[in-house]
Design an enzyme around this catalytic site. Structure first.
Site, PDB file in Angstrom:
ATOM      1  N   ARG A  27       0.892  -1.307   0.106  1.00  0.00           N
ATOM      2  CA  ARG A  27      -0.206   0.132   0.100  1.00  0.00           C
ATOM      3  C   ARG A  27       0.818   1.283  -0.093  1.00  0.00           C
ATOM      4  NH1 ARG A  27      -3.319   1.517   4.438  1.00  0.00           N
ATOM      5  NH2 ARG A  27      -5.444   1.914   3.702  1.00  0.00           N
ATOM      6  N   ARG A  30       0.370   4.154  -2.579  1.00  0.00           N
ATOM      7  CA  ARG A  30      -1.135   4.628  -2.766  1.00  0.00           C
ATOM      8  C   ARG A  30      -1.132   6.037  -2.883  1.00  0.00           C
ATOM      9  NH1 ARG A  30      -4.388   5.440   2.287  1.00  0.00           N
ATOM     10  NH2 ARG A  30      -2.648   5.372   3.674  1.00  0.00           N
ATOM     11  N   CYS A  52       7.223  34.668  26.351  1.00  0.00           N
ATOM     12  CA  CYS A  52       7.125  33.069  26.353  1.00  0.00           C
ATOM     13  C   CYS A  52       7.291  32.947  27.988  1.00  0.00           C
ATOM     14  CB  CYS A  52       8.532  32.593  25.780  1.00  0.00           C
ATOM     15  SG  CYS A  52       8.965  31.142  26.200  1.00  0.00           S
ATOM     16  N   CYS A  55      11.147  31.368  29.003  1.00  0.00           N
ATOM     17  CA  CYS A  55      12.297  32.189  28.716  1.00  0.00           C
ATOM     18  C   CYS A  55      12.862  32.695  30.217  1.00  0.00           C
ATOM     19  CB  CYS A  55      12.063  33.374  27.744  1.00  0.00           C
ATOM     20  SG  CYS A  55      12.256  33.131  26.068  1.00  0.00           S
ATOM     21  N   HIS A 123      15.346  30.993  23.271  1.00  0.00           N
ATOM     22  CA  HIS A 123      14.045  30.645  22.875  1.00  0.00           C
ATOM     23  C   HIS A 123      14.063  29.700  21.488  1.00  0.00           C
ATOM     24  CE1 HIS A 123       9.723  31.033  22.860  1.00  0.00           C
ATOM     25  NE2 HIS A 123       9.731  31.360  21.660  1.00  0.00           N
ATOM     26  N   ASN A 161       7.538  16.741  23.754  1.00  0.00           N
ATOM     27  CA  ASN A 161       6.542  16.851  22.740  1.00  0.00           C
ATOM     28  C   ASN A 161       7.360  18.012  22.137  1.00  0.00           C
ATOM     29  OD1 ASN A 161       4.901  15.070  23.776  1.00  0.00           O
ATOM     30  ND2 ASN A 161       3.688  16.442  24.907  1.00  0.00           N
ATOM     31  N   SER A 169       2.610  23.241  23.341  1.00  0.00           N
ATOM     32  CA  SER A 169       2.000  24.597  23.421  1.00  0.00           C
ATOM     33  C   SER A 169       3.100  25.615  23.435  1.00  0.00           C
ATOM     34  CB  SER A 169       1.435  24.545  24.663  1.00  0.00           C
ATOM     35  OG  SER A 169       2.320  24.468  25.876  1.00  0.00           O
ATOM     36  N   HIS A 172       9.587  27.277  22.981  1.00  0.00           N
ATOM     37  CA  HIS A 172      10.731  27.307  23.743  1.00  0.00           C
ATOM     38  C   HIS A 172      11.380  25.769  24.127  1.00  0.00           C
ATOM     39  CE1 HIS A 172      13.408  29.770  26.481  1.00  0.00           C
ATOM     40  NE2 HIS A 172      13.751  28.340  26.912  1.00  0.00           N
ATOM     41  N   HIS A 174      12.025  22.646  25.345  1.00  0.00           N
ATOM     42  CA  HIS A 174      11.579  22.118  26.624  1.00  0.00           C
ATOM     43  C   HIS A 174      11.222  20.650  26.782  1.00  0.00           C
ATOM     44  CE1 HIS A 174       7.738  23.155  25.540  1.00  0.00           C
ATOM     45  NE2 HIS A 174       7.200  22.530  26.375  1.00  0.00           N
ATOM     46  N   GLN A 176       9.496  17.465  29.559  1.00  0.00           N
ATOM     47  CA  GLN A 176       8.891  17.215  30.778  1.00  0.00           C
ATOM     48  C   GLN A 176       9.410  16.126  31.462  1.00  0.00           C
ATOM     49  OE1 GLN A 176       4.460  18.448  31.095  1.00  0.00           O
ATOM     50  NE2 GLN A 176       4.502  18.858  28.932  1.00  0.00           N
ATOM     51  N   GLU A 324      -6.824   1.336  13.194  1.00  0.00           N
ATOM     52  CA  GLU A 324      -5.550   1.335  14.563  1.00  0.00           C
ATOM     53  C   GLU A 324      -6.247   1.672  15.876  1.00  0.00           C
ATOM     54  OE1 GLU A 324      -5.348   3.163  11.411  1.00  0.00           O
ATOM     55  OE2 GLU A 324      -3.085   3.225  11.146  1.00  0.00           O
ATOM     56  N   GLN A 330      -1.349  -0.059  12.370  1.00  0.00           N
ATOM     57  CA  GLN A 330      -0.928  -0.479  11.005  1.00  0.00           C
ATOM     58  C   GLN A 330       0.019   0.308  10.370  1.00  0.00           C
ATOM     59  OE1 GLN A 330      -2.017   1.019   8.017  1.00  0.00           O
ATOM     60  NE2 GLN A 330      -1.565  -0.592   6.486  1.00  0.00           N
TER      61      GLN A 330
HETATM   62  P1  H2U Z   1       4.083  21.313  26.538  1.00  0.00           P
HETATM   63  O1  H2U Z   1       3.978  22.555  25.764  1.00  0.00           O
HETATM   64  O2  H2U Z   1       4.937  20.206  26.198  1.00  0.00           O
HETATM   65  O3  H2U Z   1       2.745  20.848  26.927  1.00  0.00           O
HETATM   66  O4  H2U Z   1       4.674  21.635  27.917  1.00  0.00           O
HETATM   67  C1  H2U Z   1       4.338  22.773  28.904  1.00  0.00           C
HETATM   68  C2  H2U Z   1       3.978  22.713  30.049  1.00  0.00           C
HETATM   69  O5  H2U Z   1       4.448  23.734  30.929  1.00  0.00           O
HETATM   70  C3  H2U Z   1       2.764  22.262  30.393  1.00  0.00           C
HETATM   71  O6  H2U Z   1       2.685  20.938  31.207  1.00  0.00           O
HETATM   72  C4  H2U Z   1       3.528  23.857  32.029  1.00  0.00           C
HETATM   73  C5  H2U Z   1       2.075  23.307  31.422  1.00  0.00           C
HETATM   74  O7  H2U Z   1       1.392  22.799  32.424  1.00  0.00           O
HETATM   75  N1  H2U Z   1       3.443  25.329  32.420  1.00  0.00           N
HETATM   76  C6  H2U Z   1       3.820  25.745  33.609  1.00  0.00           C
HETATM   77  O8  H2U Z   1       3.953  24.917  34.403  1.00  0.00           O
HETATM   78  N2  H2U Z   1       3.711  26.798  33.852  1.00  0.00           N
HETATM   79  C7  H2U Z   1       3.113  28.126  33.050  1.00  0.00           C
HETATM   80  O9  H2U Z   1       3.017  29.155  33.464  1.00  0.00           O
HETATM   81  C8  H2U Z   1       2.504  27.664  31.800  1.00  0.00           C
HETATM   82  C9  H2U Z   1       2.869  26.070  31.372  1.00  0.00           C
HETATM   83 ZN    ZN Z   2      11.099  31.089  25.565  1.00  0.00          ZN
END
Ligand code: H2U
Ligand code: ZN
Length: 346
Positions: A27, A30, A52, A55, A123, A161, A169, A172, A174, A176, A324, A330
């Site tokens: 496949r 395709r 940010c 930062c 950043h 992520n 989100s 910058h 980072h 976790q 999936e 798959q």
């Molecule tokens: P992600 O962008 O990978 O989700 O990670 C951002 C994390 O930062 C997210 O778990 C935390 C969010 O809860 N965060 C703080 O702890 N303080 C903040 O002021 C904003 C975001």
């Molecule tokens: Zn930043």
């Protein structure tokens, strides 16, 4: 690889989880008329963003002030998924195995600690763009955080992520850590498979597997003195890779200095390869799986999973939907073909 695996539909067993993945090589050619997400366009170029929340020196959503950090720096997540408050006032484990309706409404408390790891004060300095020394500092932060957290928590999940496609989100650089006092699903599956293999064969599953992959060479991506990167035989995501140490190691904080440095080189090299393959700042989820608990674990091999969602280009991703979600993972592109494409970019 035999012709039947490169050309005909088949299933492969994930030796690390015991689950199966369906491979449909026929496949892979395709046509695609579905969504093409716009490419992210890579870096934006600002080294400091006053808006940010990661930062140095900036104020977070919570009102807390970031340290004026100049090296990798970690803080407790202001919006943790779990609390450190060990089960006080939280749900009690409420089901017994004695059967009856209560067995259908099982729950248990979970406590832990969530940390946010700022990889670099700049950043715009993503891992693939870091120097060896900058990436080494990230490796050392991973190691020190794991070393401290695993004294108190069963499972210490280091992850990153990257990119909007993976729900990140903030641009910058980072990662976790979610450290919890209960073994999560992936930990349960990997522990069961590794323990059973060790009990039966007397060797560590992933160490044995790595040596075999190095011998076969068809799924290898990078191999050097301390680390090997390969597309696992059972890969689910198109360009998924597995990063393995070349000796048995339980935990990230057990690496020698030369293993740390070599890891920093490997990670940046691999991520640059992904960026080059898709000609974009490649999105991904990556994370480390170290042994649960704090004791010695000869049955466990430390490893990192890299899961980029991209399929053909920056704009076409693999969707884990339909079959999936309802049946099993798959893929079309064979892991061998993916490894070959990755090797060409490195
Ligand atoms: P992600 O962008 O990978 O989700 O990670 C951002 C994390 O930062 C997210 O778990 C935390 C969010 O809860 N965060 C703080 O702890 N303080 C903040 O002021 C904003 C975001
Ligand atoms: Zn930043």
């Amino acid at each position: 690889m035999t012709d039947s695996l490169s050309q005909t539909p088949h299933r492969r067993r994930n030796a690390l989880t015991g689950e199966w993945v369906m491979v449909s090589p026929q496949r892979a050619q395709r046509p695609w008329q579905g969504e093409e997400s716009p490419a992210s366009g890579g870096s934006i170029g600002v080294t400091y963003d006053p808006d940010c929340y990661l930062c140095p020196g900036n104020t977070r959503v919570s009102g807390h002030l970031n340290a004026p950090y100049t090296a990798p720096w970690a803080f407790d997540n202001d919006f943790p998924a779990v609390g450190t408050n060990l089960h006080k006032g939280s749900a009690e484990a409420n089901a017994t195995d004695s059967g009856g309706p209560s067995a259908l409404f099982k729950s248990e408390p979970v406590a832990g600690r969530c940390r946010v790891l700022c990889y670099h004060p700049d950043h715009n300095k993503t891992l693939p763009n870091m120097t060896e020394q900058e990436a080494l500092a990230v490796v050392q932060l991973w190691a020190s955080e794991v070393g401290a957290l695993r004294q108190s928590y069963q499972w210490v999940q280091v992850f990153e992520n990257r990119g909007e496609m993976m729900g990140c989100s903030n641009a910058h650089p980072h990662g976790q850590i979610w450290a919890v006092d209960r073994l999560p699903n992936e930990g349960v599956k990997e522990l069961a498979q590794q323990q059973a293999f060790f009990d039966a064969q007397g060797v560590t599953l992933l160490d044995f597997y790595r040596a075999e992959e190095e011998r076969l060479a068809e799924r290898l991506v990078i191999q050097e003195e301390h680390w090997t990167v390969l597309v696992p035989y059972w890969a689910m995501w198109p360009f998924e890779t597995l990063l393995l140490p070349r000796r048995q190691i339980d935990h990230l904080d057990a690496l020698t200095e030369s293993e740390q440095l070599s890891l920093a080189q490997m990670v940046t090299r691999l991520l640059r390869g992904y960026d080059a393959l898709f000609d974009t700042s490649c999105p991904y989820t990556m994370g480390w799986h170290g042994a649960p608990g704090s004791g010695p674990a000869p049955h466990w091999q430390l490893h990192a999973h890299f899961y980029p969602p991209l399929l053909r280009s920056a704009g076409v991703r693999k969707h884990m939907v339909g079959y999936e979600m309802l049946s099993e993972a798959q893929r079309d592109l064979t892991p061998e073909a993916a490894a070959e494409k990755l090797r060409q970019t490195l």
